[in-house]
Design an enzyme around this catalytic site. Structure first.
Site, mmCIF file in Angstrom:
data_model
loop_
_atom_site.group_PDB
_atom_site.id
_atom_site.type_symbol
_atom_site.label_atom_id
_atom_site.label_comp_id
_atom_site.label_asym_id
_atom_site.label_seq_id
_atom_site.Cartn_x
_atom_site.Cartn_y
_atom_site.Cartn_z
ATOM 1 N N HIS A 59 1.132 -1.390 -0.024
ATOM 2 C CA HIS A 59 -0.126 0.203 -0.363
ATOM 3 C C HIS A 59 1.176 1.353 0.040
ATOM 4 O O HIS A 59 0.814 1.928 -0.622
ATOM 5 C CB HIS A 59 -0.593 0.178 0.967
ATOM 6 C CG HIS A 59 -2.052 1.259 1.483
ATOM 7 N ND1 HIS A 59 -2.655 1.000 1.221
ATOM 8 C CD2 HIS A 59 -1.219 2.355 1.485
ATOM 9 C CE1 HIS A 59 -3.622 1.946 1.333
ATOM 10 N NE2 HIS A 59 -2.741 3.287 1.866
ATOM 11 N N GLU A 60 1.968 1.270 0.795
ATOM 12 C CA GLU A 60 3.208 2.251 1.020
ATOM 13 C C GLU A 60 3.941 2.381 -0.243
ATOM 14 O O GLU A 60 3.732 3.851 -0.811
ATOM 15 C CB GLU A 60 3.118 2.354 1.894
ATOM 16 C CG GLU A 60 2.858 2.249 3.643
ATOM 17 C CD GLU A 60 1.211 3.437 3.241
ATOM 18 O OE1 GLU A 60 1.229 4.493 3.185
ATOM 19 O OE2 GLU A 60 1.090 3.789 3.820
ATOM 20 N N HIS A 83 3.257 6.834 -6.778
ATOM 21 C CA HIS A 83 2.737 7.786 -7.462
ATOM 22 C C HIS A 83 3.949 9.318 -7.378
ATOM 23 O O HIS A 83 3.900 9.939 -7.909
ATOM 24 C CB HIS A 83 2.024 7.988 -6.517
ATOM 25 C CG HIS A 83 0.517 8.956 -6.916
ATOM 26 N ND1 HIS A 83 -0.532 9.063 -6.540
ATOM 27 C CD2 HIS A 83 0.630 9.137 -8.045
ATOM 28 C CE1 HIS A 83 -1.257 9.058 -6.735
ATOM 29 N NE2 HIS A 83 -0.557 9.958 -8.602
ATOM 30 N N HIS A 89 1.918 4.631 -3.621
ATOM 31 C CA HIS A 89 1.630 5.642 -2.805
ATOM 32 C C HIS A 89 3.342 6.156 -3.067
ATOM 33 O O HIS A 89 3.530 7.467 -3.813
ATOM 34 C CB HIS A 89 1.494 6.153 -1.559
ATOM 35 C CG HIS A 89 -0.246 6.433 -0.837
ATOM 36 N ND1 HIS A 89 -0.834 7.026 -1.167
ATOM 37 C CD2 HIS A 89 -0.590 5.723 0.757
ATOM 38 C CE1 HIS A 89 -1.888 6.549 -0.577
ATOM 39 N NE2 HIS A 89 -1.582 6.047 0.347
#
Length: 672
Positions: free
Chosen positions: A463-464, A470, A467
């Site tokens: 998940h991290e 991105h 990010h």
């Protein structure tokens, strides 16, 4: 010489001492003020270049200094840093107000904005201009002098309160420990958990085992400890952070924050804080968020109630438990899951050695987006636990620096997050690449075992890292539109979509290898991971929705000044989503850092909102192949690299070819 005021590329952590921060921030504000003055005093007529672009590039020095300071206040803090944060936060909020409330500056911005139809701007330039104008208008540029003064007071107060809120939670987390010396009190706990607790005890010069409220200690105890009274003790301690009659009580702070946010929204002409926030989100209005949440609630609640009744019957059959309490949930869920799927988190952990999972996520990023990661020791780090990497593309071009910080320690807040030390931008023809960091709290290696992750921790890392991608793949001209600078209910799409790879055989085969034998995870385990993915999904959905609805109640209330009891207000907000009996000594709001310290106020719903996007997006990958280059490139070019340069729904539709529907999420969750 103050290292923060020198020119540096990556943060000079080892050269910085705490005494450098205040003078550096003070000087950074001075430099930024001079840049603003030069912009205002430019005698040429305002143009897109000399006003809009010039303004976007102001404050760079200050941003670099404050990103280092506030990132360390989360990941490696101490009392001195916290004290500095309390002092400098009002300076920064005042400076920020000095910009948005500066009439001469606003006149120039408005001049360009009013002429935008005749300017022949690209979509990105258009977005920068709109965003800039709105940041003035939405933060008081059109207010009377009296209201501007009032707004400044409110903002200064809010910045101090949210810091204090976070400090209180950290203090409460650090203050609690449960010291056990009797072997029967750790019955049910896996060896690895006991070993970690023994090491914590040893570090505190104690015998036996010490359990704390840090996640790697708290979660396994709640999941496996047979002693119900001790589970209760730990759960009550976690649930009353900020809700005890001591110096760290957050009740008044919660009420003050909510009232000040409401007052701020009113001054700016909005009905509530939620109306103010949502105007700039994909969701647009509180009504839309509530209707979206209630729609999912209607679909999830029957399933959640069925799951809860089954769990209650199971606990009764197993141990004669009459009334299932919050401290029983994880324990009996894990047992039931094990029985239904023969799947035990402890059985999986040997296949998820931290280093292998890191290599795995890197390899997946390589297969999808052609990225290479090389661990380097040529840049400074703020703690020996931190790993640093150089990221390059298929042609060997430098993409980003990447920092990763994986283990809990005293000066680090709980949870996991992604942040950055420098945003990507194109300035003077040079594409300045970003510096991105992820911070997690995973079990530390022990004397006999490496760091082995639970499957939940594996999905957290993915998940991290989503990010982080991105941030790393950002490719925009202006830093204020770069990377994760997107509307808040879109920002979780890259992170949540990447979690899906953790459930796929093709991806797991790359990194899920037994830390002792090197054997790849057996396919029956993979099958069970997939089958169990929607286990208790109704209850999970209800829990997530309950937090989002609580947030909307706090921030969508038109008369927050009438709220006198945090606990009573919260109980009433949870009424529709409640499954477990309430524990009267516990309160969620007083430790709800996402909305009272982080940036999620009136935005917690965005996790569920983004789940609709991520399930829909991943269905596209499943249709074409999870490593399909064409789909991955579309995702990279239309979502990951574009930042906030266009409206999120336009970017999403360009990637997917259509608007998202909740059906993919409901299918994945087994709710339809």
């Amino acid at each position: 010489m103050n290292p923060l005021l020198q020119d540096f590329n990556t943060a000079p952590f080892s050269k910085i001492s705490n005494t450098d921060y205040k003078p550096a921030i003070k000087k950074g504000i001075e430099i930024a003020r001079a840049e603003i003055d030069a912009l205002i005093n430019n005698t040429d007529a305002p143009t897109f270049e000399n006003t809009t672009v010039a303004l976007d590039f102001t404050g760079e020095k200050l941003n670099r200094i404050t990103s280092i300071f506030f990132n360390l206040n989360s990941a490696e803090t101490n009392e001195e840093i916290q004290k500095i944060a309390q002092e400098v936060s009002p300076w920064l909020s005042e400076f920020s107000n000095d910009i948005t409330l500066n009439e001469d500056l606003f006149k120039r911005v408005k001049h360009v904005f009013d002429a935008k139809e005749s300017l022949d701007l690209t979509p990105e330039q258009q977005m920068l201009l709109d965003k800039q104008y709105k940041s003035f208008a939405r933060n008081g540029a059109n207010l009377s002098d009296t209201d501007k003064t009032e707004l400044r007071k409110v903002d200064a107060e809010l910045s101090k309160l949210s810091l204090k809120f976070g400090e209180n939670i950290l203090a409460e987390t650090n203050a609690f420990e449960m010291h056990l010396t009797d072997e029967k009190d750790v019955s049910g706990l896996p060896e690895s958990v006991k070993e970690a607790a023994k090491e914590v005890a040893k570090s505190k010069e104690k015998d036996g085992w010490v359990f704390t409220l840090d996640y790697p200690s708290y979660i396994p105890f709640m999941t496996y400890a047979d002693n119900r009274e001790l589970r209760k003790k730990l759960a009550i301690a976690a649930g009353k952070k900020g809700f005890q009659q001591n110096e760290f009580n957050n009740e008044q702070i919660v009420l003050d924050i909510v009232n000040l946010r409401h007052k701020r929204a009113n001054i700016l002409g909005y009905k509530t804080h939620a109306h103010f926030v949502l105007e700039e989100r994909m969701a647009e209005t509180p009504e839309k968020v509530i209707s979206f949440s209630n729609d999912l609630l209607a679909k999830a609640k029957p399933a959640a109630q069925r799951e809860f009744t089954n769990l209650e019957n199971y606990a009764k059959k197993l141990d004669g438990i009459d009334k299932l309490q919050k401290w029983d949930g994880s324990y009996y869920s894990e047992k039931l899951k094990k029985e239904l799927f023969s799947l035990d988190q402890e059985l999986l952990k040997p296949y998820f050695q931290l280093e292998n999972v890191i290599d795995g996520v890197f390899e997946i990023a390589n297969k999808l987006f052609d990225l290479q990661f090389e661990e380097i020791d040529s840049i400074d780090k703020y703690h020996e636990d931190v790993k640093t990497y150089s990221v390059t593309d298929a042609k060997g071009n430098f993409v980003s620096h990447f920092y990763a910080d994986f283990h809990p320690r005293k000066g680090k807040r709980n949870g996991a997050w992604m942040t950055s030390y420098k945003s990507q931008q194109i300035k003077n023809g040079i594409n300045e690449r970003p510096q991105v960091s992820i911070v997690c709290n995973f079990t530390k290696p022990t004397e006999t075992k490496p760091s082995l992750l639970t499957f939940n921790e594996v999905t957290t890392l993915f998940h991290e890292f989503g990010h982080a991608l991105h941030g790393m793949l950002a490719n925009t001209t202006y830093n204020s539109l770069s990377g994760t600078s997107v509307s808040w209910d879109f920002v979780e799409l890259p992170s949540q979509v990447l979690e899906n790879w953790c459930f796929e055989k093709e991806a797991l085969e790359l990194f899920a290898k037994h830390y002792e034998t090197g054997e790849t995870i057996p396919m029956e385990y993979v099958q069970k991971i997939k089958e169990s993915a929607s286990f208790h999904e109704g209850m999970q959905t209800l829990r997530q929705l309950s937090f989002g609805l609580l947030d909307m109640q706090w921030h969508g209330s038109e008369s927050p000044q009438t709220i006198t009891s945090v606990k009573e207000f919260e109980t009433s907000a949870f009424a529709e989503t409640k499954l477990y009996p309430d524990a009267e000594e516990n309160c969620m709001s007083t430790a709800f850092s996402h909305i009272f310290q982080g940036g999620y106020s009136a935005g917690y719903y965005s996790y569920k909102w983004a789940e609709v996007l991520d399930a829909d997006a991943f269905e596209y990958f499943l249709e074409e192949g999870i490593f399909n280059k064409e789909v991955a490139t579309k995702f990279k070019e239309n979502v990951l690299s574009k930042g906030g340069t266009e409206k999120p729904m336009e970017l999403y539709k360009r990637f997917r070819g259509k608007e998202p529907k909740p059906d993919a999420l409901l299918r994945r969750a087994g709710l339809i």
